[in-house]
Design an enzyme around this catalytic site. Structure first.
Site, PDB file in Angstrom:
ATOM      1  N   SER A   1       0.822  -1.199   0.000  1.00  0.00           N
ATOM      2  CA  SER A   1       0.000   0.000   0.000  1.00  0.00           C
ATOM      3  C   SER A   1       0.867   1.265   0.000  1.00  0.00           C
ATOM      4  O   SER A   1       1.727   1.394  -0.851  1.00  0.00           O
ATOM      5  CB  SER A   1      -0.936  -0.070   1.205  1.00  0.00           C
ATOM      6  OG  SER A   1      -2.079   0.685   0.950  1.00  0.00           O
TER       7      SER A   1
ATOM      8  N   LYS B   1       4.178   2.038  -2.354  1.00  0.00           N
ATOM      9  CA  LYS B   1       4.601   3.238  -3.098  1.00  0.00           C
ATOM     10  C   LYS B   1       6.048   3.533  -2.676  1.00  0.00           C
ATOM     11  O   LYS B   1       6.910   3.885  -3.490  1.00  0.00           O
ATOM     12  CB  LYS B   1       3.724   4.447  -2.756  1.00  0.00           C
ATOM     13  CG  LYS B   1       2.200   4.219  -2.876  1.00  0.00           C
ATOM     14  CD  LYS B   1       1.408   5.474  -2.498  1.00  0.00           C
ATOM     15  CE  LYS B   1      -0.011   5.239  -1.969  1.00  0.00           C
ATOM     16  NZ  LYS B   1      -0.969   4.591  -2.777  1.00  0.00           N
TER      17      LYS B   1
ATOM     18  N   TRP C   1      -9.822   0.295  -5.476  1.00  0.00           N
ATOM     19  CA  TRP C   1      -9.308   1.627  -5.126  1.00  0.00           C
ATOM     20  C   TRP C   1      -7.866   1.801  -5.651  1.00  0.00           C
ATOM     21  O   TRP C   1      -7.444   2.882  -6.023  1.00  0.00           O
ATOM     22  CB  TRP C   1      -9.358   1.750  -3.598  1.00  0.00           C
ATOM     23  CG  TRP C   1      -8.939   3.042  -2.988  1.00  0.00           C
ATOM     24  CD1 TRP C   1      -7.922   3.225  -2.105  1.00  0.00           C
ATOM     25  CD2 TRP C   1      -9.534   4.339  -3.154  1.00  0.00           C
ATOM     26  NE1 TRP C   1      -7.843   4.535  -1.715  1.00  0.00           N
ATOM     27  CE2 TRP C   1      -8.819   5.241  -2.345  1.00  0.00           C
ATOM     28  CE3 TRP C   1     -10.606   4.817  -3.918  1.00  0.00           C
ATOM     29  CZ2 TRP C   1      -9.138   6.596  -2.268  1.00  0.00           C
ATOM     30  CZ3 TRP C   1     -10.915   6.170  -3.842  1.00  0.00           C
ATOM     31  CH2 TRP C   1     -10.179   7.046  -3.025  1.00  0.00           C
TER      32      TRP C   1
ATOM     33  N   HIS D   1      -7.522  -5.767  -0.189  1.00  0.00           N
ATOM     34  CA  HIS D   1      -6.300  -5.005   0.063  1.00  0.00           C
ATOM     35  C   HIS D   1      -5.579  -5.565   1.286  1.00  0.00           C
ATOM     36  O   HIS D   1      -5.996  -5.337   2.421  1.00  0.00           O
ATOM     37  CB  HIS D   1      -6.748  -3.550   0.310  1.00  0.00           C
ATOM     38  CG  HIS D   1      -5.640  -2.576   0.384  1.00  0.00           C
ATOM     39  ND1 HIS D   1      -4.893  -2.218  -0.713  1.00  0.00           N
ATOM     40  CD2 HIS D   1      -5.146  -1.861   1.429  1.00  0.00           C
ATOM     41  CE1 HIS D   1      -4.004  -1.313  -0.352  1.00  0.00           C
ATOM     42  NE2 HIS D   1      -4.135  -1.081   0.948  1.00  0.00           N
TER      43      HIS D   1
HETATM   44  C1  GTR Z   1      -5.460   4.508   1.627  1.00  0.00           C
HETATM   45  C2  GTR Z   1      -4.843   5.303   0.509  1.00  0.00           C
HETATM   46  C3  GTR Z   1      -4.089   4.386  -0.404  1.00  0.00           C
HETATM   47  C4  GTR Z   1      -3.205   3.421   0.347  1.00  0.00           C
HETATM   48  C5  GTR Z   1      -3.775   2.957   1.664  1.00  0.00           C
HETATM   49  C6  GTR Z   1      -2.778   2.368   2.661  1.00  0.00           C
HETATM   50  O1  GTR Z   1      -6.242   5.287   2.456  1.00  0.00           O
HETATM   51  O2  GTR Z   1      -5.873   5.961  -0.181  1.00  0.00           O
HETATM   52  O3  GTR Z   1      -3.348   5.130  -1.352  1.00  0.00           O
HETATM   53  O4  GTR Z   1      -1.964   3.975   0.493  1.00  0.00           O
HETATM   54  O5  GTR Z   1      -4.396   3.963   2.364  1.00  0.00           O
HETATM   55  O6  GTR Z   1      -1.596   2.720   2.660  1.00  0.00           O
HETATM   56  O7  GTR Z   1      -3.205   1.586   3.482  1.00  0.00           O
END
Ligand code: GTR
Length: 418
Positions: A257, A261, A348, A398
């Site tokens: 997540s 990045k 997402w 996720h």
């Molecule tokens: C979310 C965000 C994502 C992702 C995620 C995470 O809220 O929109 O880009 O980075 O968090 O890191 O768990």
């Protein structure tokens, strides 16, 4: 009134996420193989000497921000060593790494497990964790972070302080036994030790150490939090490089997540990482920004204003003007192996956009060794791991699962030979 209505419509537009493939705008990706001066990139030399530094510079300038220049002092202290951890499966170490600059110090704890039966230097997976080193396993020997942690309902954290009872709460994302049994070490750092993950105009964490006199926040083209976390990974890598139980040519950077990045940016900005893994990294990670599917540049910069450099915010409503897109980030890993993982329900993060980044990055990998990727997305739970750009889309949401790790281990076995 007319202007007000337009403002309202564009505001609604900015808020709603598109999940309809037919509504993805038509877009043209910046060409990886044409330099800013218009010359064509035909060889690995053209790429390495000219285009790669250009693309890296564009990401620094417009997306993640560059790390300010200036010397700093780095030191370490071994906090603990348990030769008989995890019932004899591993040796566990904790090392505090300190960065000192401008009379200020920022320290983070590196937690390392190495296979106890190693016959020589081992390859290592390194990744940041979300909630503190003590959350990656129930091992009671792990120190509890003193840094700010996010409040949550379960297990309850109300005062931004890590708690004993949160030990092992993230263990399902870190299958230690499996990693160690396959002959790999695991190194991890709590990302909040490097820079706490909330917007405080960069008053805490590593950023203030680098302010020049009179400065109190990064310049528009200077590092946001993602670049700071990635920089922390590089400082941890400095330490791993000096450790003879570890093979410095086989350190894999992995993240999930926002930390996916981060692993991508770490891999792009520091070529010592021999392989890079992006787990569900989405917008600002592996997903193409121009598709505007799921999370968008405008949305991420509004919700997390501290993650990227301020220049990135200029593109909130005009993403097609960005001089880069995320396939170029993946290409920065070439010719090193890179693995992109998506999850079916994680719309997402735009699974299709994550795959397409890898697909388009192949243009650069092809300069080294022809690889063929299909334009259509791979089937669910059917990893593509026979090229230097690995990919899977897992069923479920996720998260990081054992299935994901199995693929990373297989991919590393295949691509990082001793
Ligand atoms: C979310 C965000 C994502 C992702 C995620 C995470 O809220 O929109 O880009 O980075 O968090 O890191 O768990």
């Amino acid at each position: 009134m007319f202007l007000g209505a337009i403002a309202l419509i564009s505001c609604l537009h900015a808020q709603e996420a598109n999940y309809d493939e037919t509504l993805v705008p038509e877009y043209v990706l910046p060409d990886l193989l044409t330099s800013e001066t218009g010359s064509e990139v035909k060889t690995t030399r053209d790429w390495e000497k000219k285009r790669r530094p250009e693309v890296l510079g564009l990401f620094e300038q417009n997306v993640y921000g560059k790390v300010p220049e200036g010397d700093f002092k780095q030191s370490h202290e071994i906090l603990s060593h348990e030769p008989n951890a995890l019932n004899g499966l591993a040796e566990r170490y904790e090392i505090s790494i300190s960065i000192e600059k401008s009379s200020k110090v920022q320290s983070f704890d590196l937690l390392v497990y190495l296979p106890a039966d190693a016959k020589g230097p081992v390859p290592v997976f390194m990744g940041l964790n979300f909630n503190g080193n003590h959350t990656i396993d129930t091992d009671t020997g792990i120190r509890i972070t003193q840094s700010w942690v996010r409040n949550r309902d379960f297990p309850p954290i109300k005062d931004n302080q890590a708690k004993e009872y949160a030990r092992g709460m993230g263990a399902s994302r870190w299958p230690l036994e499996m990693i160690l049994e396959r002959g790999y070490g695991l190194a991890t750092v709590y990302y909040g030790d490097i820079d706490p993950d909330y917007d405080d105009s960069f008053q805490n964490g590593i950023h203030p150490l680098f302010y020049v006199s009179g400065q109190n926040m990064p310049e528009k083209d200077e590092w946001g939090s993602i670049a700071a976390w990635a920089w922390g990974l590089s400082r941890a890598m400095d330490y791993l490089e000096s450790w003879n139980a570890i093979d410095p040519s086989r350190v894999i950077v992995m993240g999930h997540s926002r930390l996916g990045k981060t692993s991508l940016w770490a891999g792009a900005s520091d070529e010592r990482f021999a392989m890079v893994v992006s787990n569900n990294s989405g917008c600002g990670g592996a997903a193409l920004s121009r598709r505007e599917f799921g999370e968008t540049v405008g949305r991420i910069n509004t919700r997390f204003p501290h993650w990227f450099c301020k220049n990135f915010h200029k593109y909130n409503t005009r993403v097609s003007d960005l001089p880069v897109d995320q396939h170029m980030l993946i290409a920065l890993m070439a010719p090193r192996p890179v693995y992109i993982a998506s999850a079916e329900e994680d719309r997402w993060a735009d699974p299709r956009g994550e795959y397409l980044s890898g697909y388009h990055a192949a243009a650069v990998y092809n300069l080294y060794k022809p690889i063929l990727l299909e334009l259509g997305s791979p089937a669910i739970d059917s990893p593509v791991n026979d090229t230097m750009i690995g990919y899977h889309i897992r069923s479920g949401g996720h998260n990081v699962t054992k299935f994901d790790w199995q693929q990373y281990l297989d991919f590393a076995d295949k691509n990082l030979r001793e």
